[in-house]
Scaffold this motif. Structure first.
Motif, PDB file in Angstrom:
ATOM      1  N   ALA A  65     -26.202  20.463  11.074  1.00 34.89           N
ATOM      2  CA  ALA A  65     -26.131  20.341  12.530  1.00 34.89           C
ATOM      3  C   ALA A  65     -26.816  19.064  13.009  1.00 34.89           C
ATOM      4  N   ASP A  66     -27.976  18.750  12.459  1.00 39.06           N
ATOM      5  CA  ASP A  66     -28.668  17.507  12.810  1.00 39.06           C
ATOM      6  C   ASP A  66     -27.831  16.310  12.390  1.00 39.06           C
ATOM      7  N   CYS A  67     -27.222  16.389  11.230  1.00 40.71           N
ATOM      8  CA  CYS A  67     -26.383  15.303  10.727  1.00 40.71           C
ATOM      9  C   CYS A  67     -25.202  15.059  11.664  1.00 40.71           C
ATOM     10  N   GLU A  68     -24.606  16.130  12.172  1.00 42.02           N
ATOM     11  CA  GLU A  68     -23.458  16.007  13.067  1.00 42.02           C
ATOM     12  C   GLU A  68     -23.821  15.303  14.368  1.00 42.02           C
ATOM     13  N   GLN A  69     -25.062  15.434  14.794  1.00 45.90           N
ATOM     14  CA  GLN A  69     -25.493  14.759  16.025  1.00 45.90           C
ATOM     15  C   GLN A  69     -25.624  13.259  15.833  1.00 45.90           C
ATOM     16  N   ARG A  70     -25.929  12.831  14.627  1.00 46.04           N
ATOM     17  CA  ARG A  70     -26.212  11.421  14.358  1.00 46.04           C
ATOM     18  C   ARG A  70     -25.005  10.658  13.811  1.00 46.04           C
ATOM     19  N   PHE A  71     -24.104  11.361  13.108  1.00 44.81           N
ATOM     20  CA  PHE A  71     -23.073  10.672  12.341  1.00 44.81           C
ATOM     21  C   PHE A  71     -21.673  11.166  12.668  1.00 44.81           C
ATOM     22  N   VAL A  72     -20.700  10.295  12.420  1.00 47.48           N
ATOM     23  CA  VAL A  72     -19.289  10.673  12.476  1.00 47.48           C
ATOM     24  C   VAL A  72     -18.949  11.302  11.131  1.00 47.48           C
TER      25      VAL A  72
END
Length: 215
Positions: A65-72
């Motif tokens: 979830a954190d990754c989805e906020q930062r990356f495409v």
């Protein structure tokens, strides 16, 4: 330098947030970590390891979830993360915000991102700063007679003595059993591409994607 048990992660988190370096065990080997947005701290890792600055550190994300906020994140990247995170897979991912990428220059653009099990992943969830990490060894130390990254606290101590790197905290996790690399898959474009084989086997990656993966 403090050598502490892995259950005292709060001390390691406090050190990272203060701009200091910490060393954490994984199943593979020991990793040296810094605040990914702290340029001097990250620079001290590059300099101590004699690592080219073009060879990025890995960003340890606390969750998908954190990754989805930062990356495409492409469909194939989602499938790989869903199958192998937390685990021994790193993905090259494009930043959603180029300015955020610039603030995390030590991990590159696209960034090399992993979600790790064990103490390293727990530390990423605990600390308020993003973690940039790399193996505890001199960069390029991969010759036939080279020992490779540190797999024990004694080898960590040898590295620190040899390089003069100043790590405030070492989490003592004993001997790391796997002694192998993260598998790296480039998901920065439409079709994922294998960059480096490691603990997650190429066949496992292909089984998740339902196709052959080209290097």
């Amino acid at each position: 330098m403090q050598q502490i048990p892995p259950d005292q992660l709060d001390r390691a988190a406090s050190a990272l947030e203060a701009g200091e370096l910490v060393i954490v065990p994984t199943s593979r080997w020991y990793m040296i970590c810094a605040d990914a947005t702290n340029a001097p701290a990250c620079r001290s890792i590059f300099e101590g390891k004699r690592r080219p600055t073009a060879k990025s550190l890995v960003l340890v994300t606390p969750s998908l979830a954190d990754c989805e906020q930062r990356f495409v994140i492409s469909d194939e990247a989602h499938r790989l993360a869903g199958a192998f995170w937390p685990g021994d897979l790193a993905l090259l991912l494009p930043w959603r915000d180029p300015d955020e990428g610039a603030r995390h220059s030590a991990v590159g653009a696209p960034a090399l991102v992993t979600n790790s099990p064990g103490p390293l992943g727990s530390l990423a969830s605990l600390t308020r700063t993003p973690i940039a990490a790399t193996t505890v060894n001199i960069s390029g130390d991969a010759g036939i007679d080279a020992r490779g990254p540190a797999i024990s606290p004694e080898e960590v101590a040898d590295f620190l003595s040899l390089t003069g790197v100043k790590a405030t905290v070492i989490l003592d996790g004993g001997v790391c059993p796997a002694v192998n690399h993260l598998t790296i898959v480039d998901c920065s474009t439409t079709d994922a591409r294998l960059v480096r084989a490691g603990l997650v086997h190429e066949r496992a990656v292909e089984a998740v994607l339902g196709r052959e993966i080209l290097a």
